[in-house]
Design a protein around this motif. Structure first.
Motif, PDB file in Angstrom:
ATOM      1  N   ARG A  17      58.147  25.480  60.477  1.00 47.12           N
ATOM      2  CA  ARG A  17      59.447  26.552  60.909  1.00 47.12           C
ATOM      3  C   ARG A  17      60.155  25.662  61.593  1.00 47.12           C
ATOM      4  O   ARG A  17      62.167  25.885  61.561  1.00 47.12           O
ATOM      5  N   HIS A  18      60.987  25.057  61.773  1.00 45.44           N
ATOM      6  CA  HIS A  18      61.969  23.701  62.427  1.00 45.44           C
ATOM      7  C   HIS A  18      62.291  23.000  61.098  1.00 45.44           C
ATOM      8  O   HIS A  18      63.620  23.159  61.087  1.00 45.44           O
ATOM      9  N   GLU A  19      61.747  22.432  60.004  1.00 40.39           N
ATOM     10  CA  GLU A  19      62.216  22.232  58.916  1.00 40.39           C
ATOM     11  C   GLU A  19      63.328  23.417  58.281  1.00 40.39           C
ATOM     12  O   GLU A  19      64.428  23.263  57.488  1.00 40.39           O
ATOM     13  N   ARG A  20      62.655  24.510  58.318  1.00 39.18           N
ATOM     14  CA  ARG A  20      63.560  25.882  57.700  1.00 39.18           C
ATOM     15  C   ARG A  20      64.386  26.454  58.732  1.00 39.18           C
ATOM     16  O   ARG A  20      65.072  27.080  57.678  1.00 39.18           O
ATOM     17  N   THR A  21      63.619  26.635  59.974  1.00 42.30           N
ATOM     18  CA  THR A  21      65.878  26.770  61.184  1.00 42.30           C
ATOM     19  C   THR A  21      66.713  25.834  60.735  1.00 42.30           C
ATOM     20  O   THR A  21      67.480  26.382  60.798  1.00 42.30           O
ATOM     21  N   THR A  22      66.344  24.317  60.165  1.00 45.54           N
ATOM     22  CA  THR A  22      67.208  23.708  60.757  1.00 45.54           C
ATOM     23  C   THR A  22      68.126  23.255  59.230  1.00 45.54           C
ATOM     24  O   THR A  22      68.923  23.419  59.650  1.00 45.54           O
ATOM     25  N   ARG A  23      67.676  24.163  58.259  1.00 44.00           N
ATOM     26  CA  ARG A  23      68.486  24.381  56.913  1.00 44.00           C
ATOM     27  C   ARG A  23      68.913  25.798  56.902  1.00 44.00           C
ATOM     28  O   ARG A  23      69.296  26.303  55.645  1.00 44.00           O
ATOM     29  N   GLY A  24      68.388  26.826  57.375  1.00 41.26           N
ATOM     30  CA  GLY A  24      69.116  27.953  58.061  1.00 41.26           C
ATOM     31  C   GLY A  24      68.082  28.680  56.440  1.00 41.26           C
ATOM     32  O   GLY A  24      68.824  29.810  56.640  1.00 41.26           O
ATOM     33  N   TRP A  25      67.201  28.618  56.572  1.00 44.78           N
ATOM     34  CA  TRP A  25      66.534  29.605  55.699  1.00 44.78           C
ATOM     35  C   TRP A  25      66.013  30.388  55.859  1.00 44.78           C
ATOM     36  O   TRP A  25      65.053  29.833  57.405  1.00 44.78           O
ATOM     37  N   THR A  26      65.753  31.459  55.926  1.00 39.59           N
ATOM     38  CA  THR A  26      65.193  33.036  56.202  1.00 39.59           C
ATOM     39  C   THR A  26      63.721  32.323  56.089  1.00 39.59           C
ATOM     40  O   THR A  26      63.263  31.937  54.972  1.00 39.59           O
ATOM     41  N   LEU A  27      62.181  33.466  55.788  1.00 39.00           N
ATOM     42  CA  LEU A  27      61.427  33.008  55.513  1.00 39.00           C
ATOM     43  C   LEU A  27      61.403  33.559  53.889  1.00 39.00           C
ATOM     44  O   LEU A  27      60.692  33.131  53.440  1.00 39.00           O
ATOM     45  N   ASP A  28      61.645  34.290  53.954  1.00 37.77           N
ATOM     46  CA  ASP A  28      62.207  35.106  52.469  1.00 37.77           C
ATOM     47  C   ASP A  28      62.418  33.902  51.639  1.00 37.77           C
ATOM     48  O   ASP A  28      62.171  33.706  50.375  1.00 37.77           O
ATOM     49  N   GLN A  29      63.320  33.069  51.854  1.00 39.84           N
ATOM     50  CA  GLN A  29      63.542  32.067  51.002  1.00 39.84           C
ATOM     51  C   GLN A  29      63.278  30.851  50.783  1.00 39.84           C
ATOM     52  O   GLN A  29      62.287  30.339  49.607  1.00 39.84           O
ATOM     53  N   LEU A  30      61.740  30.170  51.688  1.00 45.18           N
ATOM     54  CA  LEU A  30      61.390  29.500  51.997  1.00 45.18           C
ATOM     55  C   LEU A  30      59.832  29.704  51.037  1.00 45.18           C
ATOM     56  O   LEU A  30      59.537  29.220  50.047  1.00 45.18           O
ATOM     57  N   SER A  31      59.561  31.659  50.979  1.00 44.01           N
ATOM     58  CA  SER A  31      58.654  31.768  50.604  1.00 44.01           C
ATOM     59  C   SER A  31      58.668  31.994  48.314  1.00 44.01           C
ATOM     60  O   SER A  31      58.133  31.626  47.903  1.00 44.01           O
ATOM     61  N   ALA A  32      60.041  32.488  48.804  1.00 41.09           N
ATOM     62  CA  ALA A  32      60.569  32.178  47.339  1.00 41.09           C
ATOM     63  C   ALA A  32      60.736  30.892  46.632  1.00 41.09           C
ATOM     64  O   ALA A  32      60.444  30.747  45.239  1.00 41.09           O
ATOM     65  N   ALA A  33      61.103  29.873  47.348  1.00 38.38           N
ATOM     66  CA  ALA A  33      61.082  28.434  46.607  1.00 38.38           C
ATOM     67  C   ALA A  33      59.661  27.616  47.058  1.00 38.38           C
ATOM     68  O   ALA A  33      59.528  27.039  45.815  1.00 38.38           O
ATOM     69  N   ALA A  34      59.316  28.344  47.227  1.00 38.12           N
ATOM     70  CA  ALA A  34      58.061  27.522  48.125  1.00 38.12           C
ATOM     71  C   ALA A  34      56.695  27.734  46.564  1.00 38.12           C
ATOM     72  O   ALA A  34      55.644  27.568  46.374  1.00 38.12           O
ATOM     73  N   GLY A  35      56.754  29.686  46.324  1.00 36.68           N
ATOM     74  CA  GLY A  35      55.959  29.860  45.740  1.00 36.68           C
ATOM     75  C   GLY A  35      54.427  30.499  46.007  1.00 36.68           C
ATOM     76  O   GLY A  35      53.623  30.708  45.702  1.00 36.68           O
TER      77      GLY A  35
END
Length: 201
Positions: A17-35
């Motif tokens: 969660r910290h790494e995702r929010t630090t990058r300004g990513w939404t849950l959907d963005q990380l979900s798509a990037a990571a598969g």
């Protein structure tokens, strides 16, 4: 043991969660990037999931991190001791086997040291890792079968093996006794874009 697993799950979730929010990513963005499904990602961040090693690897790579960064806090000291029993248990087999990450180096060129125990009949499969990944293993007890891109290699107590971890591979017990082996994984250039289309398990 359950408390340790819960503590680890919460620590991983907080780091993701910290790494995702630090990058300004939404849950959907990380979900798509990571598969990884959005539901799984939410469960991971809330510490409610028991994600596979493959899921953790996909998340780590999508965030430009190595797997160790998700299971350990950042550190600056040049030495670190992991006491017996303090390693991160990142895989559990159906019959009680385990894969424990016991020591790591920092990126960009990451080396992971694992201790594995497979009970009779257990098998752990992995898709290809990042291009250039290499693995070394040493069998301490029992018999081990290693599958590397379709080839089957049988190892006995005391045998060792070096192979390309950027090919599909798997570890399985052979025989009726548990198997213990140590595994070192070298993964270069963690955080850089991948140069191949391989995906991890």
């Amino acid at each position: 043991m359950e408390d340790e697993a819960t503590t680890l799950a919460h620590a991983i979730g907080a780091r993701v969660r910290h790494e995702r929010t630090t990058r300004g990513w939404t849950l959907d963005q990380l979900s798509a990037a990571a598969g990884v499904s959005r539901r799984m990602l939410v469960n991971v961040e809330q510490g409610e999931a028991n994600p596979s090693v493959g899921t953790l690897l996909r998340l780590a790579e999508s965030l430009g991190l190595g797997l160790p960064a998700l299971v350990e806090p950042p550190r600056t000291q040049t030495t670190r001791i992991t006491r017996n029993g303090d390693g991160a248990v990142l895989w559990r087999g159906a019959s009680g086997g385990s894969g424990v990450l016991v020591s790591v180096t920092q990126h960009p060129d990451v080396i992971e040291l694992w201790e594995w125990r497979l009970e009779p009949g257990e098998r752990h499969a992995s898709e290809a890792h990042r291009d250039g990944t290499r693995e070394l293993l040493h069998v301490h007890e029992g018999r081990l079968t290693v599958e590397v891109e379709g080839a089957t290699l049988d190892l006995n107590t005391g045998d060792s093996l070096a192979f390309h971890g950027d090919l599909p591979h798997a570890y399985a017990t052979t025989g009726s006794s548990p198997t213990r082996f140590s595994l070192a994984v070298y993964e270069p250039r963690v955080g850089e874009p991948r140069r191949t289309e391989h995906h991890r398990a």
